[in-house]
Design a protein around this motif. Structure first.
Motif, PDB file in Angstrom:
ATOM      1  N   ALA A 120      -9.898   6.583   0.628  1.00 53.57           N
ATOM      2  CA  ALA A 120      -8.480   6.909   0.849  1.00 53.57           C
ATOM      3  C   ALA A 120      -7.580   5.839   0.241  1.00 53.57           C
ATOM      4  O   ALA A 120      -6.566   6.137  -0.408  1.00 53.57           O
ATOM      5  CB  ALA A 120      -8.205   7.033   2.349  1.00 53.57           C
ATOM      6  N   GLN A 121      -7.968   4.591   0.438  1.00 58.82           N
ATOM      7  CA  GLN A 121      -7.161   3.479  -0.084  1.00 58.82           C
ATOM      8  C   GLN A 121      -7.143   3.499  -1.618  1.00 58.82           C
ATOM      9  O   GLN A 121      -6.103   3.315  -2.253  1.00 58.82           O
ATOM     10  CB  GLN A 121      -7.785   2.170   0.420  1.00 58.82           C
ATOM     11  N   ARG A 135      -5.101   6.533  -2.879  1.00 52.84           N
ATOM     12  CA  ARG A 135      -3.660   6.347  -2.674  1.00 52.84           C
ATOM     13  C   ARG A 135      -3.083   5.456  -3.779  1.00 52.84           C
ATOM     14  O   ARG A 135      -2.078   5.789  -4.414  1.00 52.84           O
ATOM     15  CB  ARG A 135      -3.423   5.714  -1.301  1.00 52.84           C
ATOM     16  N   ASN A 136      -3.735   4.328  -3.999  1.00 51.62           N
ATOM     17  CA  ASN A 136      -3.184   3.383  -4.976  1.00 51.62           C
ATOM     18  C   ASN A 136      -3.339   3.868  -6.412  1.00 51.62           C
ATOM     19  O   ASN A 136      -2.455   3.665  -7.243  1.00 51.62           O
ATOM     20  CB  ASN A 136      -3.865   2.021  -4.811  1.00 51.62           C
ATOM     21  N   ARG A 182      -0.812   6.613  -7.120  1.00 50.82           N
ATOM     22  CA  ARG A 182       0.540   6.068  -7.230  1.00 50.82           C
ATOM     23  C   ARG A 182       0.722   5.410  -8.601  1.00 50.82           C
ATOM     24  O   ARG A 182       1.756   5.537  -9.231  1.00 50.82           O
ATOM     25  CB  ARG A 182       0.743   5.031  -6.122  1.00 50.82           C
ATOM     26  N   LYS A 240      -8.405  12.942   3.289  1.00 48.95           N
ATOM     27  CA  LYS A 240      -7.632  11.727   2.992  1.00 48.95           C
ATOM     28  C   LYS A 240      -6.720  11.904   1.784  1.00 48.95           C
ATOM     29  O   LYS A 240      -6.158  10.929   1.280  1.00 48.95           O
ATOM     30  CB  LYS A 240      -8.584  10.562   2.694  1.00 48.95           C
ATOM     31  N   GLU A 275      -1.610  11.896   0.763  1.00 46.98           N
ATOM     32  CA  GLU A 275      -0.688  11.017   0.038  1.00 46.98           C
ATOM     33  C   GLU A 275      -0.967  10.999  -1.469  1.00 46.98           C
ATOM     34  O   GLU A 275      -0.017  11.085  -2.267  1.00 46.98           O
ATOM     35  CB  GLU A 275      -0.753   9.610   0.635  1.00 46.98           C
ATOM     36  N   PRO A 276      -2.250  10.889  -1.868  1.00 44.83           N
ATOM     37  CA  PRO A 276      -2.496  10.953  -3.325  1.00 44.83           C
ATOM     38  C   PRO A 276      -1.999  12.258  -3.945  1.00 44.83           C
ATOM     39  O   PRO A 276      -1.418  12.251  -5.043  1.00 44.83           O
ATOM     40  CB  PRO A 276      -4.020  10.848  -3.428  1.00 44.83           C
ATOM     41  N   SER A 312       1.604  12.180  -4.519  1.00 48.53           N
ATOM     42  CA  SER A 312       1.958  11.423  -5.732  1.00 48.53           C
ATOM     43  C   SER A 312       1.781  12.284  -6.978  1.00 48.53           C
ATOM     44  O   SER A 312       2.597  12.234  -7.899  1.00 48.53           O
ATOM     45  CB  SER A 312       1.075  10.176  -5.870  1.00 48.53           C
ATOM     46  N   GLN A 360       1.277  20.180  -0.714  1.00 48.55           N
ATOM     47  CA  GLN A 360       2.028  19.054  -1.276  1.00 48.55           C
ATOM     48  C   GLN A 360       3.017  19.523  -2.343  1.00 48.55           C
ATOM     49  O   GLN A 360       4.118  18.978  -2.437  1.00 48.55           O
ATOM     50  CB  GLN A 360       1.065  18.015  -1.871  1.00 48.55           C
ATOM     51  N   THR A 371      -0.385  13.284   9.568  1.00 52.05           N
ATOM     52  CA  THR A 371       0.283  12.917   8.299  1.00 52.05           C
ATOM     53  C   THR A 371       1.053  14.099   7.717  1.00 52.05           C
ATOM     54  O   THR A 371       2.228  13.971   7.328  1.00 52.05           O
ATOM     55  CB  THR A 371      -0.761  12.445   7.269  1.00 52.05           C
TER      56      THR A 371
END
Lengths: 592, 270
Positions: free
Chosen positions: A361-362, A365-366, A369, A393, A396-397, A400, A428, A456
């Motif tokens: 997930a981390q 996400r990054n 982004r 997860k 958020e990605p 983006s 999304q 979320t």
């Protein structure tokens, strides 16, 4: 006659040889292509002409020249010219221009360049005329009133970015004993911490034996923690093994953890080969695991990425892996903002010990982004192999990806096979910005509602729905099946409604039944309204019952209220019961 | 006509002249266009492990590269920059690529600073080579900043030809680096791109940069963005910049927005 002719010829030849050599030796404009480019191309204005930067005018013109240079845009030549100007000053010139220089640095305070100029100015002055510089500092910047009056501990932390911070840094390097005596005389308290840390750091860098004596001087009382921090920071610059030895002598607890973190960051930056030796001397598996992550985060990403994978696998096979380890999550998060994101994603998505796929997930996400298009390509290639935990997860990605190009993301979502990934992608796309199709988005949420275990998606949708109709968004939030989804959605509605119409928001909040949902909405309300009415916000904050949420809103309101009325804020904060003391930030804990 | 018998006095005289000149003329300074100053305080040699790493990475170094890394030991930032620039004057353009590659795999605050300085110098000396390298790099923030500063025109061109995430940052860096740049042709170029998010991402920072020249025109140009969210964000950025430059001038616009409740660009009311 012949000897005379010979002498004349020899004399003429001497002159030719001498003058030719002198001509060759003198500076030529085209002598160095590099320097020519530097001065010509990189000096964008007449402000940096050599005539101006090298003229040795009367003393008072030096600050004026520096002022002139600083007014121009950044360039390497500008910074070079400012430094050269400072390095030319004589003691007499330093003294004559000091007040004007201080005024110049103060008026330009804020950009960061003033701090650097101040540091160089004081460094040079202290080197060539310490009595004059110290006399000036005692008269102006370092009076007790200047040091302590009206400055909070937070303000002192920010001093590092000011001209004062630059001057102080030069002072502790050049005159450590003088600085120590000054600090000893200052009244005790948090204000001194900043100075003490800097002093010990610089002293340790130049003389570890002297530093131990300095540390002893601050050993008792409140000066010890900042002094020890400075000592360890200094040691990390000169001797990593000693820094480790000193840090690991501390009893287990926050100070030891923080100091080890400083040491291992430097190990990663400067000598990764030392990492295994030092890790081998830590008994606690958790400390070993966290310290390794800190060191790898300090290292270059090329070295770190293979080691991240190798060491995580080793930790997993020895049973020491912890999926919730924040340093490891931060480590993979920062590494995934580079060209190595794909390698890390390929590995983390299949790393079985991380059952919740927190690391994936981390990374996702990054990466999304930083480079949403590349992440989308990776997702397309891995559509069928992504497990349910990984897909869960992706909110958020995928947001983006949709934000990068919503039309392209919509087309792409429709190419995906039916299933949770396509549902997420469609959702999304639908909620993207205020142009989203909100009815469609609400419908798209329905198949996802039972898997939205942390709320979320509900929070995301509620924040968009509230843009159109806060009351309807509030009703929608209360109808959601999972409690975390209701909490997240009501938090968003509370924030949006308070921003738009605080009075109507108050009516709505009053009608909510007590519980975690109301806590979330009230927290959002009070945190925002505190900016206009801290006392009123404080009353609402007292209604929050869950300790963690109550602590969050109490700290928010306290911080905001402090700007207006610190005494009232403190009194209120001290009177509060039911806070989660472990979650109260250090500074506020000391208040209580 | 010089006869052989006068050759000896010619040679002797000339050699003597050269010898006297060499002895009496002060040591030649490399022309940096800058006045030499006294030795800097605080500069020390590299520590053992770092010196060894540099020695291994640059085995043929005659001391110039070591000097560059030694400059990083200077504790005061401005004086460190001074020493680095002095040491850089001795580095040949073709050596920069090796240094940049070495620093790409190194860490530490001072090394990051040196990396930015080197990339900036590379763009000054050989923009084509530096550009080729940059476009294949991971385009870190320091590269974007250095490119924008040293070669604003090239940076602008690269930004509008790319749809990579770094393109808007590179365009902003180029705009910030050159206050005197005439922005109208740049605006025209970006306006001519096909409508869509890529164009929006490039147009938005240009519009914000245009506030300094003509805030009202910049505010009006916000309407050229293709989506409401892009317009909201740009309007907010323009107003914030305008308020910094001319607080009184922006008030009528804000009042009008409040009357019409166009609050999207203003965030929350508090």
């Amino acid at each position: 006659m012949r000897p005379l002719i010979g002498m004349v010829i020899a004399g003429g030849s001497f002159l030719i040889g001498w003058s030719g050599t002198r001509w060759i030796a003198q500076p030529h404009p085209s002598h160095s292509s590099i320097s020519r480019v530097t001065v010509g191309a990189a000096a964008p204005s007449a402000a940096f002409s050599s005539q101006e930067t090298t003229s040795a005018g009367p003393p008072k013109e030096h600050p004026a020249t520096i002022r002139h240079l600083l007014a121009g845009p950044y360039s390497q030549a500008r910074d070079h010219a400012v430094a050269a100007e400072l390095l030319k000053l004589s003691p007499k010139e330093f003294r004559a221009g000091a007040d004007e220089m201080l005024a110049l640095l103060s008026e330009k305070s804020g950009s960061g360049m003033e701090r650097n100029v101040a540091e160089a100015w004081m460094d040079r002055w202290l080197e060539i005329d310490a009595p004059g510089a110290l006399q000036f500092l005692s008269r102006t910047m370092l009076t007790e009133e200047e040091l302590l009056a009206g400055k909070s501990a937070e303000a002192f932390e920010r001093l590092t970015a000011t001209p004062f911070g630059g001057v102080f840094r030069a002072l502790v390097r050049r005159q450590p004993e003088w600085t120590r005596e000054l600090l000893v005389k200052l009244p005790g308290g948090r204000q001194r911490h900043y100075f003490i840390t800097d002093l010990l750091k610089e002293v340790t860098k130049s003389d570890t034996t002297a530093a131990a004596a300095y540390l002893e001087a601050f050993e008792n009382g409140v000066g010890r923690p900042p002094a020890f921090t400075g000592y360890i920071l200094g040691l990390t610059s000169v001797d990593l093994r000693s820094a480790f030895d000193e840090a690991s002598k501390e009893p287990p607890g926050r100070v030891r953890d923080d100091m080890l973190s400083l040491v291992f960051t430097s190990v990663g930056e400067r000598d990764l080969g030392l990492m295994y030796e030092l890790l081998g001397r830590l008994d606690d598996p958790a400390a070993r695991r966290e310290s390794m992550a800190v060191a790898l985060q300090g290292a270059s990403v090329e070295l770190a990425v293979p080691l991240i994978i190798q060491e995580a696998e080793k930790l997993a096979s020895s049973g020491e892996w912890d999926s919730k380890s924040n340093p490891w999550l931060e480590l993979v998060g920062s590494a995934s903002q580079t060209t190595h994101a794909r390698t890390l994603a390929d590995w983390a998505v299949n790393f079985a010990p991380d059952q919740d796929r927190r690391m994936f997930a981390q990374i996702a996400r990054n990466w999304a982004r930083k480079d949403p298009a590349a992440f989308q390509v990776w997702l397309t290639a891995n559509t069928t192999s992504l497990g349910a935990a990984a897909v869960a997860k992706l909110a958020e990605p995928l947001a983006s990806v949709a934000a990068w190009d919503v039309a392209a993301a919509r087309d792409w979502a429709e190419t995906l096979p039916a299933g949770p990934l396509r549902d997420q992608a469609r959702f999304q796309v639908a909620v993207r910005g205020s142009e989203g199709d909100l009815e469609y988005a609400a419908a798209a949420y329905e198949p996802l509602a039972t898997t939205d275990t942390d709320g979320t998606l509900a929070g995301q949708l509620a924040s968009i729905l509230a843009l159109q109709d806060c009351a309807a968004a509030g009703d929608w939030a209360l109808q959601q099946p999972l409690p975390p989804a209701r909490v997240a959605a009501l938090r968003e509605v509370g924030a949006a409604w308070t921003g738009r119409d605080p009075v109507a928001a108050t009516d709505w909040l009053g009608k909510l039944p007590p519980g975690s949902e109301r806590d979330a909405a009230v927290t959002a309300y009070a945190s925002i309204v505190a900016r206009a009415d801290p006392e009123g916000a404080a009353k609402w904050a007292e209604l929050v019952t869950a300790p963690a949420e109550r602590t969050k809103v109490a700290v928010d309101v306290y911080r905001t209220w402090c700007r207006e009325n610190p005494a009232a804020a403190r009194a209120w904060f001290r009177s509060l019961e039911g806070l989660d003391e472990g979650a109260v930030p250090l500074f506020q804990r000391q208040l209580r | 006509m010089t006869t052989p018998r006068y050759l000896l006095p010619v040679l002797v005289g000339m050699l003597a002249g050269i010898a006297v000149a060499v002895v009496t003329v002060p040591q030649r300074q490399i022309d940096t266009g800058r006045e030499p100053v006294t030795a800097l305080p605080g500069a020390v040699s590299m520590a053992g492990a770092e010196a060894e790493a540099v020695r291994l990475a640059f085995p043929g170094d005659d001391g110039r590269i070591a000097r560059l890394f030694s400059a990083l030991q200077q504790p005061a930032w401005l004086l460190r920059q001074y020493e680095v620039v002095e040491a850089l004057d001795e580095i040949k353009p073709h050596e920069i690529v090796g240094l940049v590659r070495y620093l790409e795999s190194s860490r530490g605050e001072a090394k990051d600073e040196l990396f930015t300085t080197l990339v900036e110098r590379w763009f000054e000396l050989d923009p084509a080579a530096a550009r080729d390298w940059a476009l294949t790099s991971s385009m870190e923030w320091s590269t974007v900043i250095a490119w924008g500063r040293a070669d604003p025109t090239g940076a602008f061109e690269a930004a509008i030809q790319s749809d990579q995430p770094w393109a808007p940052s590179l365009l902003s860096a180029a705009m910030r680096a050159d206050d005197e740049m005439d922005m109208r042709p740049h605006l025209q170029k970006v306006r001519s791109l096909p409508l869509g998010p890529s164009r929006d991402r490039l147009l938005a920072p240009l519009i914000v940069a245009f506030v300094q020249k003509d805030p009202a025109a910049a505010y009006a140009a916000v309407e050229e963005l293709s989506t409401a969210s892009a317009r909201d964000q740009a309007r907010y950025d323009v107003l914030r910049q305008w308020a910094r430059e001319d607080p009184a001038g922006v008030l009528p616009v804000l009042e009008q927005m409040l009357l019409t409740r166009e609050l999207g660009a203003m965030g929350h009311a508090y």
